[in-house]
Design a protein around this motif. Structure first.
Motif, short mmCIF file in Angstrom:
data_model
loop_
_atom_site.label_atom_id
_atom_site.label_comp_id
_atom_site.label_asym_id
_atom_site.label_seq_id
_atom_site.Cartn_x
_atom_site.Cartn_y
_atom_site.Cartn_z
N PRO A 403 0.83 -1.21 0.00
CA PRO A 403 0.00 0.00 0.00
C PRO A 403 0.86 1.26 0.00
O PRO A 403 1.94 1.28 0.61
N GLY A 404 0.37 2.30 -0.68
CA GLY A 404 1.13 3.53 -0.84
C GLY A 404 1.40 4.27 0.46
O GLY A 404 2.39 4.99 0.59
N ASP A 405 0.52 4.09 1.48
CA ASP A 405 0.70 4.88 2.71
C ASP A 405 1.63 4.19 3.72
O ASP A 405 1.81 4.68 4.83
N LEU A 406 2.23 3.05 3.33
CA LEU A 406 3.11 2.36 4.29
C LEU A 406 4.39 3.16 4.54
O LEU A 406 4.79 3.42 5.68
N GLU A 407 4.99 3.58 3.44
CA GLU A 407 6.28 4.27 3.46
C GLU A 407 6.34 5.38 4.50
O GLU A 407 7.28 5.45 5.31
N VAL A 408 5.30 6.25 4.48
CA VAL A 408 5.34 7.42 5.36
C VAL A 408 5.32 7.01 6.84
O VAL A 408 6.00 7.62 7.67
N HIS A 409 4.60 5.93 7.16
CA HIS A 409 4.55 5.49 8.56
C HIS A 409 5.88 4.87 8.99
O HIS A 409 6.36 5.12 10.09
N VAL A 410 6.42 4.04 8.08
CA VAL A 410 7.72 3.42 8.38
C VAL A 410 8.77 4.51 8.61
O VAL A 410 9.53 4.49 9.58
N ALA A 411 8.75 5.50 7.69
CA ALA A 411 9.73 6.59 7.80
C ALA A 411 9.52 7.38 9.09
O ALA A 411 10.50 7.76 9.77
N GLY A 412 8.26 7.63 9.43
CA GLY A 412 7.94 8.41 10.63
C GLY A 412 8.47 7.73 11.88
O GLY A 412 9.13 8.35 12.73
N ILE A 413 8.18 6.43 12.01
CA ILE A 413 8.61 5.68 13.19
C ILE A 413 10.14 5.66 13.26
O ILE A 413 10.75 5.89 14.31
N SER A 414 10.77 5.42 12.09
CA SER A 414 12.23 5.35 12.05
C SER A 414 12.86 6.67 12.44
O SER A 414 13.81 6.72 13.22
N ALA A 415 12.28 7.77 11.88
CA ALA A 415 12.87 9.08 12.14
C ALA A 415 12.81 9.43 13.62
O ALA A 415 13.63 10.20 14.13
N SER A 416 11.85 8.83 14.34
CA SER A 416 11.76 9.12 15.77
C SER A 416 12.71 8.22 16.56
O SER A 416 12.73 8.26 17.79
N GLY A 417 13.47 7.37 15.85
CA GLY A 417 14.40 6.48 16.55
C GLY A 417 13.78 5.14 16.90
O GLY A 417 14.43 4.28 17.47
N GLY A 418 12.49 4.98 16.55
CA GLY A 418 11.82 3.71 16.83
C GLY A 418 12.15 2.68 15.77
O GLY A 418 12.72 3.00 14.73
#
Ligand SMILES: Nc1ncnc2c1ncn2[C@@H]1O[C@H](COP(=O)(O)OP(=O)(O)OP(=O)(O)O)[C@@H](O)[C@H]1O
Ligand SMILES: [K+]
Ligand SMILES: [Mg+2]
Length: 677
Positions: A403-418
């Motif tokens: 799904p197209g909206d996966l990327e943004v969530h993965v990136a968001g969690i990663s960027a927070s150090g999660g």
């Protein structure tokens, strides 16, 4: 400090006498030569006792004794510690688990490799091992001196337990990983006692140099007699022996082993066990430090903190699948997903591994190489969770869509150090669908940035290596302040990175805790395993940090550098000293034979005999005077190598040249009061 050293010195005196046995001295050829010389002058003084020959003999024996004393004092501190450790190694009874699930009581010393034992609250863990079932709090103060209990659990990087520690709560099953007599505490005892100490390559090289110098001086001194005879004089054998002992590098020869032992001991004081002296030396020259992220830079309790559904999937569906994929996942991450799904998302407790297993499901356990885990059900449906690239790779390979909206969530969690764990599921016979992301949270340990700044000042580059994705890696790397990072690293990548650094001629240190770190820990020049880590990691490394503090490497490096500097400084001092002694005593000795030497006899010592005896006394006393420095180590400051070298040459080189002139003159003034000299 000084008074306690004097006390330790007295206590070590019997051991120093015991070391007069020449079988002990072959390890130190310089001192062995002094021993042979002392035996010779003893014989000569018996034949022809004079004040001079008897005094020289006494002080030659004192020289050997002082050399032994240095080593005995250095070993003394470890002996006391070994006593304390022995007391913790009490006789325990183990509850061995049999194949049919029943238990039998056996003595702790009868346990074999691979045995399973049950340990419950209040009981002492009978041997080293890995927890294979359950979670417990453990009191490890017996070995770490730290009273706060620690958590030990199966599956993850915190599964190792040490024999002799006590379970405080709950029940665990431990698989024994050590043979009787070879446990961690046994090894610790051998280590602090110095029983297993071997010469390091640097020590061997220095010993060869010192032995060569000694041989050269033996030859040089033998050549003195014919020259003297030719000039119409004759020197007594006692004088020749005394001259030889003054010229050979006795100071560093006497202190060398004490310096090495003291270095190991300083590490033990900081709760680091170095399994080899070579590793301690390597630490002094390390230029790159690799650290594992989870559990090393962060606290390592990666816990599920949110489920984020994507592509129109229902969050309850995501939670149910995340739960299903984790039921058999024994890692702390897996368990936290199950817990979170039940407690926060209301997933029914219903499913459990046993029923699932009976229904014909196949579990896919997590591995550091696949970076995924999950389950294949009997009906053909499949669920996977894991690192984003791994799960997306699996999904696409099986013909599924992302799904197209996966990327943004993965990136968001990663960027927070999660750490994002992507969940995908496939119905029987169908292609997988990506359902969403699990947010695993972890926290960077406090004070990391300052410590890494300190390492930088020492000229050490820090690199974080992690199996996590590049975005998470970057976020944590930035927060912790490391110089560089390597993400999505498999165990092979970690090892390859170390090899690559080593090929550039650099020495590499690595700290880690996981089984997946073990190959890298073994490859590194200095491999520091966290005591909380797995047995595999502890076996592979050459040091164990009982406090499991990755920044301990700063202390380790400082101690290693201090060891190298101390040895260098005392070698410089010793050789400068011998050269100076030559110029201080030779003119006085030979002035009777070669009157021309009177011109260069600046010392004006009272008589040739008094000059010789004063030099021997000075030579012996210097050893005692330097024992504290050898044990404490030269103070280490984070300076560049060349500045350090210049400073040391100045202090210890010049000091070494001046000291004998002053010292021998002073002793000569006293010695000349002796009747007969
Ligand atoms: N139980 C699990 N199931 C599925 N995937 C997991 C699980 N645990 C971790 N992962 C994924 O695998 C990746 C690698 O995990 P691993 O614990 O091997 O990291 P690592 O190499 O030890 O690095 P570090 O400990 O420094 O983070 C993680 O970043 C995560 O994306
Ligand atoms: K000497
Ligand atoms: Mg790890």
């Amino acid at each position: 400090m000084t008074s306690s050293l004097v006390r330790t010195g007295w206590q070590a005196l019997p051991a120093a006498f015991a070391k007069l046995d020449p079988r002990h001295l072959w390890r130190s050829p310089v001192i062995l030569v002094v021993w042979v010389g002392s035996a010779l002058t003893t014989f000569l003084s018996v034949l022809e006792p004079t004040v001079f020959s008897v005094s020289v003999t006494i002080w030659l024996w004192a020289t050997v004794l002082f050399a032994n004393l240095a080593e005995a004092v250095a070993e003394g501190r470890g002996k006391a510690q070994a006593e304390t450790l022995r007391r913790t190694r009490t006789e325990t009874t183990a509850r061995r688990l049999l194949a049919d699930g029943s238990e039998e009581d056996v003595r702790g010393t009868e346990l074999l490799l691979g045995d399973l034992v049950v340990v419950e609250a209040g009981q002492v863990i009978p041997g080293d091992g890995d927890v294979v079932e359950g979670v417990a709090t453990v009191d490890e103060s017996a070995i770490t001196g730290e009273s706060a209990p620690v958590v030990r659990e199966s599956g993850g990087d915190r599964c190792a337990v040490t024999g002799g520690t006590t379970v405080l709560s709950d029940r665990i099953v431990v698989r024994v990983t050590s043979r009787p007599g070879e446990t961690f505490i046994d090894r610790m005892i051998a280590l602090v006692e110095g029983a297993s100490r071997q010469k390091t390559p640097n020590e061997v090289a220095l010993s060869i140099l010192l032995t060569t110098l000694t041989i050269i001086f033996v030859l040089a001194v033998s050549a003195v007699q014919p020259m003297a005879v030719y000039s119409g004089g004759r020197l007594s054998l006692v004088v020749l022996v005394a001259l030889l002992v003054c010229l050979i590098p006795t100071t560093i020869g006497a202190l060398l082993s004490a310096i090495g032992i003291a270095g190991m001991d300083r590490l033990v004081q900081r709760n680091v066990l170095a399994m080899s002296g070579r590793a301690v030396e390597a630490a002094g020259d390390v230029s790159t430090l690799l650290l594992d992220k989870t559990g090393t830079i962060t606290f390592g309790n990666r816990r599920a903190s949110a489920f984020v559904a994507v592509g129109g999937t229902d969050r309850a569906e995501l939670a149910a699948m995340a739960h299903l994929s984790s039921l058999a996942d024994e890692t702390p991450e897996g368990r936290s997903v199950v817990e979170f799904a039940r407690e926060e998302e209301g997933v029914a407790d219903g499913g459990d591994v046993v029923t699932l297993g009976r229904s014909g499901a196949t579990f896919v356990p997590f591995s550091a190489t696949t970076r995924m885990s999950g389950v294949d059900l009997a009906d053909g449906s499949r669920v996977r969770k894991g690192a984003a690239d791994a799960v997306l790779g699996w999904t696409r390979a099986e013909g599924g869509e992302v799904p197209g909206d996966l990327e943004v969530h993965v990136a968001g969690i990663s960027a927070s150090g999660g750490t994002p764990l992507v969940v995908a599921a496939a119905d029987p016979g169908a292609s997988p669908t990506v359902l969403g992301v699990i947010h695993l949270k972890d926290v960077v340990k406090p004070g990391m940035r300052e410590r890494f700044d300190q390492l930088r000042a020492m000229g050490i580059r820090t690199v974080m290596i992690t199996g996590d994705n590049p975005l998470t890696a970057k976020a944590i790397a930035d927060e912790a302040g490391v110089d560089d990072y390597l993400a999505e690293a498999t165990p092979e990548d970690k090892m390859a990175l170390i090899r690559q650094e080593q090929e550039g001629g650099r020495l590499v240190a690595m700290t880690g805790d996981g089984t997946n770190d073990a190959p890298a820990l073994a490859q590194a020049d200095v491999g520091v395993a966290m005591n909380t880590g797995t047995s595999a990691a502890k076996e592979a490394g050459n040091m164990v940090d009982l406090d499991s503090d990755p920044t301990k490497l700063i202390d380790i490096v400082a101690i290693g550098k201090q060891l190298l500097i101390t040895r260098g400084a005392l070698t410089t001092f010793s050789i400068a000293n011998d050269v100076a002694k030559y110029f201080a005593i030779v003119p006085a000795m030979f002035v009777g034979i070669f009157p021309g030497l009177g011109a260069v006899d600046v010392m004006r010592l009272s008589s040739p005999e008094s000059a010789m005896l004063s030099a021997v006394i000075f030579n012996a006393l210097v050893i005692v005077a330097l024992i504290p420095l050898a044990l404490r180590g030269v103070r280490y400051r984070p300076l560049s190598a060349s500045r350090l070298l210049r400073r040391n040459l100045l202090v210890y080189g010049l000091g070494g040249i001046v000291a004998p002139f002053v010292g021998i003159k002073a002793i000569d003034l006293l010695v000349s009061l002796l009747p007969g000299l």
